[in-house]
Write a protein that holds these residues in place. Structure first.
Motif, PDB file in Angstrom:
ATOM      1  N   PRO A 138       0.826  -1.208   0.000  1.00 45.40           N
ATOM      2  CA  PRO A 138       0.000   0.000   0.000  1.00 45.40           C
ATOM      3  C   PRO A 138       0.859   1.257   0.000  1.00 45.40           C
ATOM      4  O   PRO A 138       1.620   1.507   0.930  1.00 45.40           O
ATOM      5  CB  PRO A 138      -0.806  -0.131   1.298  1.00 45.40           C
ATOM      6  N   SER A 139       0.754   2.041  -1.067  1.00 44.02           N
ATOM      7  CA  SER A 139       1.602   3.220  -1.219  1.00 44.02           C
ATOM      8  C   SER A 139       0.918   4.230  -2.131  1.00 44.02           C
ATOM      9  O   SER A 139       0.308   3.849  -3.130  1.00 44.02           O
ATOM     10  CB  SER A 139       2.955   2.824  -1.823  1.00 44.02           C
ATOM     11  N   PRO A 144      -3.159  -0.051  -6.398  1.00 45.48           N
ATOM     12  CA  PRO A 144      -3.204  -1.465  -6.022  1.00 45.48           C
ATOM     13  C   PRO A 144      -3.436  -2.348  -7.244  1.00 45.48           C
ATOM     14  O   PRO A 144      -3.929  -1.880  -8.273  1.00 45.48           O
ATOM     15  CB  PRO A 144      -4.391  -1.534  -5.057  1.00 45.48           C
ATOM     16  N   PRO A 145      -3.105  -3.632  -7.149  1.00 49.00           N
ATOM     17  CA  PRO A 145      -3.397  -4.549  -8.252  1.00 49.00           C
ATOM     18  C   PRO A 145      -4.889  -4.543  -8.558  1.00 49.00           C
ATOM     19  O   PRO A 145      -5.716  -4.369  -7.658  1.00 49.00           O
ATOM     20  CB  PRO A 145      -2.941  -5.913  -7.715  1.00 49.00           C
ATOM     21  N   GLY A 155      -1.626   5.425 -12.028  1.00 46.62           N
ATOM     22  CA  GLY A 155      -2.442   6.374 -11.271  1.00 46.62           C
ATOM     23  C   GLY A 155      -1.649   7.548 -10.721  1.00 46.62           C
ATOM     24  O   GLY A 155      -0.467   7.717 -10.979  1.00 46.62           O
ATOM     25  N   ARG A 156      -2.320   8.351  -9.910  1.00 49.24           N
ATOM     26  CA  ARG A 156      -1.726   9.534  -9.286  1.00 49.24           C
ATOM     27  C   ARG A 156      -1.855   9.406  -7.776  1.00 49.24           C
ATOM     28  O   ARG A 156      -2.750   8.703  -7.280  1.00 49.24           O
ATOM     29  CB  ARG A 156      -2.427  10.805  -9.765  1.00 49.24           C
ATOM     30  N   PRO A 157      -0.996  10.103  -7.000  1.00 44.85           N
ATOM     31  CA  PRO A 157      -1.012   9.945  -5.540  1.00 44.85           C
ATOM     32  C   PRO A 157      -2.387  10.061  -4.896  1.00 44.85           C
ATOM     33  O   PRO A 157      -2.796   9.183  -4.138  1.00 44.85           O
ATOM     34  CB  PRO A 157      -0.063  11.055  -5.073  1.00 44.85           C
ATOM     35  N   GLY A 158      -3.145  11.110  -5.176  1.00 46.90           N
ATOM     36  CA  GLY A 158      -4.459  11.254  -4.556  1.00 46.90           C
ATOM     37  C   GLY A 158      -5.403  10.139  -4.943  1.00 46.90           C
ATOM     38  O   GLY A 158      -6.112   9.567  -4.104  1.00 46.90           O
ATOM     39  N   ASP A 159      -5.406   9.791  -6.220  1.00 46.78           N
ATOM     40  CA  ASP A 159      -6.272   8.730  -6.704  1.00 46.78           C
ATOM     41  C   ASP A 159      -5.823   7.372  -6.156  1.00 46.78           C
ATOM     42  O   ASP A 159      -6.648   6.523  -5.804  1.00 46.78           O
ATOM     43  CB  ASP A 159      -6.268   8.712  -8.234  1.00 46.78           C
ATOM     44  N   ARG A 162      -7.110   6.796  -2.676  1.00 43.46           N
ATOM     45  CA  ARG A 162      -8.528   6.424  -2.688  1.00 43.46           C
ATOM     46  C   ARG A 162      -8.696   4.956  -3.079  1.00 43.46           C
ATOM     47  O   ARG A 162      -9.490   4.224  -2.474  1.00 43.46           O
ATOM     48  CB  ARG A 162      -9.282   7.319  -3.672  1.00 43.46           C
ATOM     49  N   ARG A 163      -7.924   4.517  -4.064  1.00 41.11           N
ATOM     50  CA  ARG A 163      -8.037   3.134  -4.530  1.00 41.11           C
ATOM     51  C   ARG A 163      -7.522   2.153  -3.478  1.00 41.11           C
ATOM     52  O   ARG A 163      -8.078   1.071  -3.296  1.00 41.11           O
ATOM     53  CB  ARG A 163      -7.295   2.966  -5.857  1.00 41.11           C
ATOM     54  N   TRP A 164      -6.469   2.530  -2.761  1.00 38.04           N
ATOM     55  CA  TRP A 164      -5.989   1.658  -1.685  1.00 38.04           C
ATOM     56  C   TRP A 164      -7.013   1.581  -0.550  1.00 38.04           C
ATOM     57  O   TRP A 164      -7.171   0.530   0.082  1.00 38.04           O
ATOM     58  CB  TRP A 164      -4.640   2.139  -1.153  1.00 38.04           C
TER      59      TRP A 164
END
Length: 408
Positions: A138-139, A144-145, A155-159, A162-164
């Motif tokens: 998680p980073s 994530p896969p 992706g981008r850091p903010g997105d 959210r996905r993690w």
């Protein structure tokens, strides 16, 4: 006992340690931990491995105590309904709680080790989780896969955050209640986050730092990939085929399912580029489409020896296959389908050592274009140069860390 020199006390023999290693999945998941176990033994210690039932004989054949855990990861039999799936989390707790007796440390290989950390905690033993790809951690740096059937973008850091968060919620919905139920059976307190509990605060990354650098901002121990050295010679028929012409295209997708016309597509694409073909049958049963002398199919063979003799490797993007091809200096065409395979495809492209193709709409034309790109002289030169940066001692480094964790 003979007297020690100069009247010194005799030196006591160093205690042999035993590490319990827990693994689940296909051969690509089990093979690295076998490589680790062999290095642990080379350092004078021992290992007990809990692996899927269909790998017990293979692991035991190397002289290790092998304990069956979970379900067999085999190709589904045609027309047969899938076998009932037991409660794999409870099975892990039961199996590892029995197997930990007499062990001095516990290692869980991949984030789907739901019981290993708890069993080590109950036994008061050092514990580490090792993952095979940076995308498993998680980073904010990496998304994530993807879920089955979905594709992946960095992706981008903010997105990504959210996905993690959504991934963490999905893990908890799937497993948190059962993990806590089994922790209670061991007299342990509840946890609130399955994924981060499994990964731990300081995981090991068993991936090559050139191919898969650790995400920034995390406390990660990157050991390098755990490579199982394979001294087996290539089968005589395959060796004769390789000797009979120019380096061929290798095509293999391991345990991945494929559309029924994949064999024809890859053979036609290779022929369009003037190349012969080696088809690794895998679970999809890739096979020659005619009696032409320019194509041969093989089962499980020594990839390390084979990749040194091919012009390009077309594969699914498994961590082990990607590093084997990179280490051989062979250009790659990655056709990702699942989990971290999309990440490895992105790294192959970013490093300039190959290209990728989408499984959706995969046909002779798209493969022809991908092969043409991978066979460009610049890609071949970059792949050859990158091979020198790929480390081969990751299993040795990890084994030494395990021994130090116990003795220190």
């Amino acid at each position: 006992m003979a007297a020690a020199p100069d009247g010194a006390r005799p030196r006591e023999k160093e205690k042999t340690m035993r590490v319990l290693v827990s693994s689940a999945g296909t051969r690509g998941d089990v093979q690295p931990v076998l490589a680790l176990a062999l290095e642990v033994r080379r350092l004078g210690h021992d290992a007990r491995l809990c692996v899927p039932p269909n790998f017990v004989e293979w692991v035991a054949g190397h002289g290790f105590d092998a304990v069956p855990m979970g379900v067999e990861m085999r190709r589904p039999a045609p027309g047969q309904p899938p076998a009932p799936v037991p409660d794999l989390i409870t099975d892990q707790f039961d199996t590892l709680a029995a197997a930990v007796k007499g062990c001095d440390a516990v290692l869980g290989a991949n984030a789907h080790q739901y019981a290993a950390r708890s069993v080590a905690e109950r036994a008061g033993l050092p514990y580490v989780t090792a993952v095979y790809a940076p995308v498993a951690l998680p980073s904010p740096e990496l998304a994530p896969p993807p879920s089955p059937g979905e594709t992946w973008e960095p992706g981008r850091p903010g997105d990504n955050e959210r996905r993690w968060a959504a991934t963490t919620a999905a893990w908890n919905a799937r497993a948190l209640e059962r993990v806590n139920h089994n922790r209670a059976r061991l007299g342990l307190a509840e946890i609130g986050d399955v994924l981060r509990h499994n990964v731990t605060d300081r995981p090991w990354l068993a991936a090559d730092a050139t191919l898969g650098p650790a995400p920034a901002g995390l406390d990660v121990v990157q050991t390098g990939a755990w490579l199982l050295r394979d001294p087996a010679p290539l089968p005589a028929e395959l060796a004769a085929f390789l000797d009979a012409g120019d380096p061929p295209v290798y095509v293999g997708f391991g345990s991945m399912p494929l559309p029924p016309d994949t064999s024809r597509a890859v053979v036609e694409a290779a022929r369009a580029n003037g190349r012969r073909v080696v088809l690794a049958r895998g679970w999809a049963d890739l096979a020659p489409v005619d009696d032409g002398p320019d194509c041969v199919s093989v089962g499980d063979v020594n990839q390390q020896a084979l990749f040194a003799r091919v012009a390009v490797a077309v594969h699914h993007g498994g961590a082990g296959t990607t590093v084997a091809a990179a280490r051989a200096g062979v250009p790659q065409v990655v056709v990702p389908m699942f989990s971290d395979q999309f990440y490895w495809a992105s790294r192959v492209v970013a490093l300039g050592v190959g290209t990728s193709a989408s499984l959706a709409g995969l046909h002779a034309g798209t493969l022809n274009a991908a092969l043409h790109e991978a066979l460009l002289p610049g890609v071949e030169a970059t792949a050859g140069a990158t091979a020198w940066d790929v480390t081969t001692d990751g299993a040795t480094a990890a084994a030494r860390l395990l021994v130090a964790a116990v003795s220190g």
